[in-house]
Design a protein around this motif. Structure first.
Motif, PDB file in Angstrom:
ATOM      1  N   LEU A  11       0.823  -1.208   0.000  1.00  0.00           N
ATOM      2  CA  LEU A  11       0.000   0.000   0.000  1.00  0.00           C
ATOM      3  C   LEU A  11       0.857   1.259   0.000  1.00  0.00           C
ATOM      4  CD1 LEU A  11      -2.835  -0.947   2.530  1.00  0.00           C
ATOM      5  CD2 LEU A  11      -3.134  -0.471   0.092  1.00  0.00           C
ATOM      6  N   LEU A  12       1.859   1.264   0.873  1.00  0.00           N
ATOM      7  CA  LEU A  12       2.706   2.448   0.987  1.00  0.00           C
ATOM      8  C   LEU A  12       3.581   2.626  -0.247  1.00  0.00           C
ATOM      9  CD1 LEU A  12       3.312   4.771   2.892  1.00  0.00           C
ATOM     10  CD2 LEU A  12       5.127   3.392   3.913  1.00  0.00           C
ATOM     11  N   ALA A  13       4.018   1.523  -0.843  1.00  0.00           N
ATOM     12  CA  ALA A  13       4.842   1.598  -2.045  1.00  0.00           C
ATOM     13  C   ALA A  13       4.033   2.059  -3.261  1.00  0.00           C
ATOM     14  CB  ALA A  13       5.475   0.239  -2.327  1.00  0.00           C
ATOM     15  N   ALA A  14       2.792   1.576  -3.337  1.00  0.00           N
ATOM     16  CA  ALA A  14       1.935   1.932  -4.482  1.00  0.00           C
ATOM     17  C   ALA A  14       1.285   3.298  -4.318  1.00  0.00           C
ATOM     18  CB  ALA A  14       0.858   0.858  -4.681  1.00  0.00           C
ATOM     19  N   ARG A  15       1.122   3.722  -3.036  1.00  0.00           N
ATOM     20  CA  ARG A  15       0.465   4.999  -2.747  1.00  0.00           C
ATOM     21  C   ARG A  15       1.327   5.743  -1.726  1.00  0.00           C
ATOM     22  NH1 ARG A  15      -3.812   4.096   0.138  1.00  0.00           N
ATOM     23  NH2 ARG A  15      -5.278   5.574  -0.756  1.00  0.00           N
ATOM     24  N   PRO A  16       2.474   6.297  -2.150  1.00  0.00           N
ATOM     25  CA  PRO A  16       3.453   6.855  -1.218  1.00  0.00           C
ATOM     26  C   PRO A  16       2.899   8.036  -0.407  1.00  0.00           C
ATOM     27  CG  PRO A  16       4.393   6.579  -3.414  1.00  0.00           C
ATOM     28  CD  PRO A  16       2.917   6.378  -3.550  1.00  0.00           C
ATOM     29  N   GLY A  17       3.430   8.162   0.808  1.00  0.00           N
ATOM     30  CA  GLY A  17       3.160   9.353   1.600  1.00  0.00           C
ATOM     31  C   GLY A  17       2.213   9.175   2.756  1.00  0.00           C
ATOM     32  N   PHE A  18       1.200   8.325   2.607  1.00  0.00           N
ATOM     33  CA  PHE A  18       0.176   8.227   3.655  1.00  0.00           C
ATOM     34  C   PHE A  18      -0.148   6.782   3.940  1.00  0.00           C
ATOM     35  CE2 PHE A  18      -4.506   8.203   4.693  1.00  0.00           C
ATOM     36  CZ  PHE A  18      -4.359   8.675   5.988  1.00  0.00           C
ATOM     37  N   MET A  19       0.114   6.360   5.191  1.00  0.00           N
ATOM     38  CA  MET A  19      -0.232   5.001   5.599  1.00  0.00           C
ATOM     39  C   MET A  19      -1.656   5.018   6.141  1.00  0.00           C
ATOM     40  SD  MET A  19       0.357   1.842   5.881  1.00  0.00           S
ATOM     41  CE  MET A  19       2.090   1.391   5.803  1.00  0.00           C
ATOM     42  N   GLN A  20      -2.572   4.528   5.353  1.00  0.00           N
ATOM     43  CA  GLN A  20      -3.993   4.610   5.688  1.00  0.00           C
ATOM     44  C   GLN A  20      -4.415   3.470   6.600  1.00  0.00           C
ATOM     45  OE1 GLN A  20      -6.402   5.385   2.299  1.00  0.00           O
ATOM     46  NE2 GLN A  20      -8.325   4.838   3.277  1.00  0.00           N
ATOM     47  N   PRO A  21      -5.374   3.707   7.511  1.00  0.00           N
ATOM     48  CA  PRO A  21      -5.868   2.620   8.359  1.00  0.00           C
ATOM     49  C   PRO A  21      -6.449   1.469   7.541  1.00  0.00           C
ATOM     50  CG  PRO A  21      -6.625   4.740   9.171  1.00  0.00           C
ATOM     51  CD  PRO A  21      -5.999   4.988   7.837  1.00  0.00           C
ATOM     52  N   ILE A  22      -6.273   0.260   8.063  1.00  0.00           N
ATOM     53  CA  ILE A  22      -6.853  -0.940   7.478  1.00  0.00           C
ATOM     54  C   ILE A  22      -7.810  -1.533   8.501  1.00  0.00           C
ATOM     55  CG2 ILE A  22      -6.392  -3.290   6.648  1.00  0.00           C
ATOM     56  CD1 ILE A  22      -3.581  -2.330   5.862  1.00  0.00           C
ATOM     57  N   TYR A  23      -8.972  -1.949   8.040  1.00  0.00           N
ATOM     58  CA  TYR A  23      -9.931  -2.611   8.925  1.00  0.00           C
ATOM     59  C   TYR A  23      -9.792  -4.120   8.761  1.00  0.00           C
ATOM     60  CZ  TYR A  23     -12.184   1.919   9.488  1.00  0.00           C
ATOM     61  OH  TYR A  23     -12.424   3.234   9.768  1.00  0.00           O
ATOM     62  N   GLN A  24      -9.613  -4.826   9.889  1.00  0.00           N
ATOM     63  CA  GLN A  24      -9.498  -6.277   9.849  1.00  0.00           C
ATOM     64  C   GLN A  24     -10.417  -6.882  10.896  1.00  0.00           C
ATOM     65  OE1 GLN A  24      -5.562  -7.859  10.209  1.00  0.00           O
ATOM     66  NE2 GLN A  24      -6.247  -9.974  10.225  1.00  0.00           N
ATOM     67  N   ASP A  48     -15.533  -8.278  14.884  1.00  0.00           N
ATOM     68  CA  ASP A  48     -15.436  -6.834  14.952  1.00  0.00           C
ATOM     69  C   ASP A  48     -14.108  -6.467  14.305  1.00  0.00           C
ATOM     70  OD1 ASP A  48     -16.186  -4.291  15.458  1.00  0.00           O
ATOM     71  OD2 ASP A  48     -15.628  -4.279  17.572  1.00  0.00           O
ATOM     72  N   ALA A  49     -13.932  -5.221  13.996  1.00  0.00           N
ATOM     73  CA  ALA A  49     -12.730  -4.812  13.274  1.00  0.00           C
ATOM     74  C   ALA A  49     -11.691  -4.217  14.210  1.00  0.00           C
ATOM     75  CB  ALA A  49     -13.098  -3.796  12.203  1.00  0.00           C
ATOM     76  N   MET A  50     -10.434  -4.447  13.868  1.00  0.00           N
ATOM     77  CA  MET A  50      -9.342  -3.745  14.533  1.00  0.00           C
ATOM     78  C   MET A  50      -8.532  -3.042  13.453  1.00  0.00           C
ATOM     79  SD  MET A  50      -6.319  -6.439  15.412  1.00  0.00           S
ATOM     80  CE  MET A  50      -5.346  -7.211  14.122  1.00  0.00           C
ATOM     81  N   TRP A  51      -7.616  -2.191  13.890  1.00  0.00           N
ATOM     82  CA  TRP A  51      -6.714  -1.512  12.961  1.00  0.00           C
ATOM     83  C   TRP A  51      -5.325  -2.122  13.087  1.00  0.00           C
ATOM     84  CZ3 TRP A  51      -7.707   4.508  13.267  1.00  0.00           C
ATOM     85  CH2 TRP A  51      -8.957   4.783  12.688  1.00  0.00           C
ATOM     86  N   PRO A  52      -4.902  -2.958  12.153  1.00  0.00           N
ATOM     87  CA  PRO A  52      -3.577  -3.569  12.249  1.00  0.00           C
ATOM     88  C   PRO A  52      -2.431  -2.614  11.916  1.00  0.00           C
ATOM     89  CG  PRO A  52      -4.661  -4.276  10.236  1.00  0.00           C
ATOM     90  CD  PRO A  52      -5.673  -3.476  11.012  1.00  0.00           C
ATOM     91  N   VAL A  53      -2.744  -1.459  11.302  1.00  0.00           N
ATOM     92  CA  VAL A  53      -1.703  -0.467  11.046  1.00  0.00           C
ATOM     93  C   VAL A  53      -1.447   0.298  12.341  1.00  0.00           C
ATOM     94  CG1 VAL A  53      -1.033   1.587   9.755  1.00  0.00           C
ATOM     95  CG2 VAL A  53      -2.325  -0.231   8.619  1.00  0.00           C
TER      96      VAL A  53
END
Length: 262
Positions: free
Chosen positions: A33-46, A59-64
């Motif tokens: 994600l960071l390599a393909a979309r540089p600059g912003f590490m966006q939250p991921i729902y898992q 329920d979801a957590m944020w693994p980032v």
């Protein structure tokens, strides 16, 4: 709703003692994600299976996390898993810290003590958008408003932890969209699969896309330890899907090396 769906394979790790784990694949996804979309590490729902909470649900957590981001950025700065012992030791130390934080988040979600990110990040944003939809029936809007009022008045011993939804999560959802990650591992020996499991069979999965800008990754680990990845993209994520696939293929074998025995 228009979306693109891509499926691709990741090879089994050369070290036969390594079985692709949820953590390994998630770290690879974060790097991609960071390599393909540089600059912003966006939250991921898992989603997290809460075995001990209300009879078991997800329920979801944020693994980032800060810890996973530190590992991801350091590995990307080095460019590969080094043979230099000091750098390799540093990366494995960062990996251990990231895994420990991940375990804590999972345990919090399983116990029902973590902020309900799915509610704050998905449902609250989605329900609010209904209220501004001129085509939505008024009786439905009243029902949605009732739900929002109930959320805002949560109190007592079972009250949810405070959430930054109004200040950060909802604006992030509106501006950047949402990213989901989930998957499963097929058992190595399943008698229901017959003598030749998966031979000539079709593996498939579904990544739900129901918001304007959304990316969903679903992985399936086969018995031979290879991985099939299903990437569903809608909205502005469609243009990133090809780059994310490419970066996952590049970084996966590098991340696998961190799991190899010293």
């Amino acid at each position: 709703m228009k979306r693109s769906v891509t499926a691709f394979d990741l090879p089994p790790p050369p070290d036969k003692s390594i079985r692709p784990s949820d953590t390994l694949l998630n770290i690879t996804f974060q790097i991609a994600l960071l390599a393909a979309r540089p600059g912003f590490m966006q939250p991921i729902y898992q989603p997290v299976h809460q075995r001990d909470f209300v009879g078991g649900r997800t329920d979801a957590m944020w693994p980032v996390t800060e810890e996973s981001t530190a590992l991801v950025r350091r590995l990307m700065a080095i460019g590969d898993v080094p043979t230099d012992n000091s750098q390799l030791k540093e990366l494995r130390h960062l990996l251990g810290i990231a895994i420990e934080k991940r375990r804590k988040l999972i345990n919090l979600s399983r116990s029902g003590k973590a902020p309900q990110m799915f509610r704050y990040g998905f449902l609250q944003w989605a329900t609010r958008s209904v209220l501004s939809d001129e085509t939505a029936p008024e009786d439905f809007k009243r029902l949605v408003q009732t739900v929002l009022d109930a959320w805002s008045k949560t109190s007592g011993s079972n009250a949810l932890p405070s959430s930054p939804a109004d200040d950060t999560i909802v604006p992030v959802t509106e501006k950047f969209g949402t990213i989901q990650f989930t998957g499963l591992t097929l058992p190595e020996h399943d008698p229901t699969l017959g003598e030749h499991p998966l031979e000539g069979e079709i593996l498939g999965g579904l990544g739900n896309i129901y918001l304007p800008d959304q990316l969903a990754l679903l992985y399936i680990v086969r018995p031979d330890r290879s991985v099939v990845v299903n990437l569903s993209a809608g909205g502005h994520f469609e243009k990133d899907a090809g780059g994310i696939q490419r970066e996952m293929k590049v970084w996966y074998p590098k991340v696998v090396k961190l799991w190899e025995k010293e």
